[in-house]
Design a protein around this motif. Structure first.
Motif, mmCIF file in Angstrom:
data_model
loop_
_atom_site.group_PDB
_atom_site.id
_atom_site.type_symbol
_atom_site.label_atom_id
_atom_site.label_comp_id
_atom_site.label_asym_id
_atom_site.label_seq_id
_atom_site.Cartn_x
_atom_site.Cartn_y
_atom_site.Cartn_z
ATOM 1 N N ASN A 181 0.803 -1.228 0.000
ATOM 2 C CA ASN A 181 0.000 0.000 0.000
ATOM 3 C C ASN A 181 0.833 1.274 0.000
ATOM 4 O O ASN A 181 0.496 2.234 -0.696
ATOM 5 N N SER A 182 1.914 1.310 0.778
ATOM 6 C CA SER A 182 2.717 2.542 0.824
ATOM 7 C C SER A 182 3.394 2.805 -0.516
ATOM 8 O O SER A 182 3.476 3.951 -0.967
ATOM 9 N N TYR A 232 0.554 3.849 -3.000
ATOM 10 C CA TYR A 232 0.102 5.216 -2.728
ATOM 11 C C TYR A 232 1.046 6.228 -3.379
ATOM 12 O O TYR A 232 0.597 7.167 -4.054
ATOM 13 N N THR A 266 -0.127 8.779 -6.369
ATOM 14 C CA THR A 266 -0.094 10.230 -6.170
ATOM 15 C C THR A 266 0.900 10.875 -7.128
ATOM 16 O O THR A 266 0.655 11.986 -7.610
ATOM 17 N N LEU A 273 -8.115 8.039 -6.209
ATOM 18 C CA LEU A 273 -7.051 7.502 -5.362
ATOM 19 C C LEU A 273 -7.637 6.554 -4.317
ATOM 20 O O LEU A 273 -7.139 5.436 -4.137
ATOM 21 N N MET A 325 -6.799 2.508 -3.967
ATOM 22 C CA MET A 325 -6.139 2.020 -2.747
ATOM 23 C C MET A 325 -7.008 0.945 -2.073
ATOM 24 O O MET A 325 -6.493 -0.093 -1.657
#
Length: 177
Positions: free
Chosen positions: A106-107, A110, A114, A123, A127
């Motif tokens: 996820n990080s 993300y 972005t 977004l 996610m």
């Protein structure tokens, strides 16, 4: 594998995953390594107007599944295709010999999204899709689980490993037909 798949000289592979997981990059590298045709569905939809208009809120085309499948039918028949798309629930099961779901932490995802300018609902939706493994569940629901493979796609090394794994499947296919 379907009976139709057994007749193909080279397999058809669907590479799916949430936007930002590396589908296009992986398919481009794999196509270069194997000679298979890379079909970027998003580009095909734009090029051939296989959509029902633009969704301003999600900043994307509304794909017309029927038009898209009609356009792809002949392409898929003989095999040798890498189909790159973030959705898998409307393609005919008989088209694919392997379904690959790329997954990204996820990080990492993300940051990728972005950096692409994703924000707001777009977004959030993407996610959540990755968090809840929607595409892996869809692949298991719509395809024989024996042909579905989830592969990590967080780093360049992951991508390289994935290309090697998939190249091996393609080589093995040639030895089994």
């Amino acid at each position: 594998m379907t009976d139709e798949g057994r007749k193909r000289a080279t397999p058809n592979i669907l590479v799916t995953g949430t936007p930002g997981t590396g589908k296009t990059s992986t398919c481009s590298l794999l196509a270069s390594a194997t000679g298979l045709r890379h079909i970027n569905v998003g580009e095909l939809v734009k090029e051939k107007s296989l959509h029902d208009g633009w969704d301003a809120e999600l900043d994307c085309y509304v794909v017309n599944d029927d038009l898209l499948c009609d356009e792809m039918e002949d392409m898929m028949r003989d095999g040798g295709n890498l189909v790159d798309y973030h959705n898998c629930d409307f393609f005919p099961e008989r088209w694919f010999d392997y379904v690959v779901v790329l997954q990204t932490d996820n990080s990492v995802l993300y940051d990728r999204l972005t950096n692409r300018g994703y924000m707001g609902r777009k977004l959030q939706n993407n996610m959540e899709c990755e968090i809840f493994q929607v595409l892996l569940e869809d692949a298991h629901e719509f395809y024989n689980v024996d042909i579905v493979r989830a592969l990590p796609s967080n780093t360049i090394e992951d991508m390289s490993n994935n290309v090697e794994i998939l190249s091996g499947l393609i080589r093995a296919w040639g030895n089994n037909t």
